[in-house]
Design a protein around this motif. Sequence first.
Motif, PDB file in Angstrom:
ATOM      1  N   TRP A  31       0.809  -1.206   0.000  1.00 42.87           N
ATOM      2  CA  TRP A  31       0.000   0.000   0.000  1.00 42.87           C
ATOM      3  C   TRP A  31       0.851   1.269   0.000  1.00 42.87           C
ATOM      4  N   ASP A  32       2.100   1.151   0.398  1.00 39.67           N
ATOM      5  CA  ASP A  32       2.988   2.314   0.507  1.00 39.67           C
ATOM      6  C   ASP A  32       4.252   2.088  -0.323  1.00 39.67           C
ATOM      7  N   ARG A  33       4.085   1.526  -1.513  1.00 44.83           N
ATOM      8  CA  ARG A  33       5.237   1.148  -2.328  1.00 44.83           C
ATOM      9  C   ARG A  33       5.038   1.545  -3.796  1.00 44.83           C
ATOM     10  N   ASN A  34       6.157   1.670  -4.504  1.00 47.25           N
ATOM     11  CA  ASN A  34       6.184   1.854  -5.960  1.00 47.25           C
ATOM     12  C   ASN A  34       5.397   3.084  -6.432  1.00 47.25           C
ATOM     13  N   TYR A  35       5.857   4.246  -5.972  1.00 49.16           N
ATOM     14  CA  TYR A  35       5.180   5.497  -6.324  1.00 49.16           C
ATOM     15  C   TYR A  35       5.623   6.059  -7.673  1.00 49.16           C
ATOM     16  N   MET A  76      13.744   6.867  -2.413  1.00 51.94           N
ATOM     17  CA  MET A  76      12.743   7.226  -1.410  1.00 51.94           C
ATOM     18  C   MET A  76      12.496   6.109  -0.401  1.00 51.94           C
ATOM     19  N   GLY A  77      13.078   4.930  -0.642  1.00 55.73           N
ATOM     20  CA  GLY A  77      12.863   3.806   0.257  1.00 55.73           C
ATOM     21  C   GLY A  77      11.519   3.140   0.084  1.00 55.73           C
ATOM     22  N   SER A  78      10.877   3.325  -1.078  1.00 51.45           N
ATOM     23  CA  SER A  78       9.546   2.758  -1.315  1.00 51.45           C
ATOM     24  C   SER A  78       9.535   1.716  -2.427  1.00 51.45           C
ATOM     25  N   PHE A  79      10.714   1.221  -2.793  1.00 54.08           N
ATOM     26  CA  PHE A  79      10.808   0.212  -3.859  1.00 54.08           C
ATOM     27  C   PHE A  79      10.477  -1.167  -3.300  1.00 54.08           C
TER      28      PHE A  79
END
Length: 368
Positions: A307-311, A322-325
């Motif tokens: 839900w909080d990944r791959n923006y 960003m640390g969201s990969f």
Amino acid sequence: MPFLHRLFLPYTAYLLGVLSLLSVLCFRFPELLTSQEFRAVYSADFARGMLLFGLVATFILGTAAVLRDERRALALTGVGAAALAVLLGGADVQVGEFARTPYSLGLDWFILSLFFSALVFIPLEHYLSRRKLAVLRPGWRTDATYFFMSHVLVQFILILVTASTSAVAAAIAIPGVEDAVGSMPGWAQFLLAVFVADLAQATLHRAYHRISTLWRFHAVHHSSRDLDWLAGSRVHFVETVLTRSIVVLPLIVLGFSTPIVNAYVILVGLQAVVAHANITVSFGWLEYVLVLPRYHHWHHARHVDYWDRNYAIHLPLVDMLMGSFKLPRDGSWPEEYGVLRLETVPQGIVAQHLMPFRGKREYEDYVA
């Protein structure tokens, strides 16, 4: 394949017939129905050739559908629309001199974009699909309406974006940086523009997911239960204007040339369609360099771990920074799409546009 055999003829005849009629109206009322920015991209002869193709194909496919008794009412509607287009001038319709108007609809942009997108992606998604979806899958009318609205209102969106960015850009202009960017070769400018724009977009995208007020708008986009080339169009109008303003702003401030900005706008439109497409192709290491369907599909997964990944929409590098990969190494795809609490987003474009303004909901009301 049975779906194509049963519905291909009538629905294609209907689509081409309606698009042909709309095309003739664009010729007759260009100052009101066509975008002055997009008119520079194509010639009248090209548009007239496309119109002739649409008329001929409509009559052939519509007649075949009627003879085979396949959705005769739908096929006859398409043929009737094409016949009316012929009565209004058909492929011989002329366009004379017309005055510039401050506002106009982008009906020409909608017609050409829909035709070529469908021409390319419907066959690709049929033969290379990960999930077998009907072309007219549940929710297609809503997404088609979003597609229509975003294209027809393109000039109004552009006016809003320009108004929201011009004053800010002028106030925070950085002359030294503008000169440095302007001195770069075109290819280097373009690559830098993609990175800068994607960083701005991903930062805003994360805010959409983490700030409840913004999430109420963005939840509309995530409400799609099936992803394909058309699903990416499901975006709240407020989000469309806000995102384009935030993404274009740093490009203007940093002094990227107009051709580079225009090239980026074309890229983002194309990649947004590709990223949502229902296409399963093993791209291997390229998935870690460019945002491709599997990467973005995991962002839409109805799975709390993603839900909080791959923006990012262009470069996975942005998410890495960003640390969201997050991307499964086994090549797997999500099992299900949509917001975690399905009942929080209504169905239909009107209800979805009103939803963010009706009552105050907390973030957990959507994703808990």
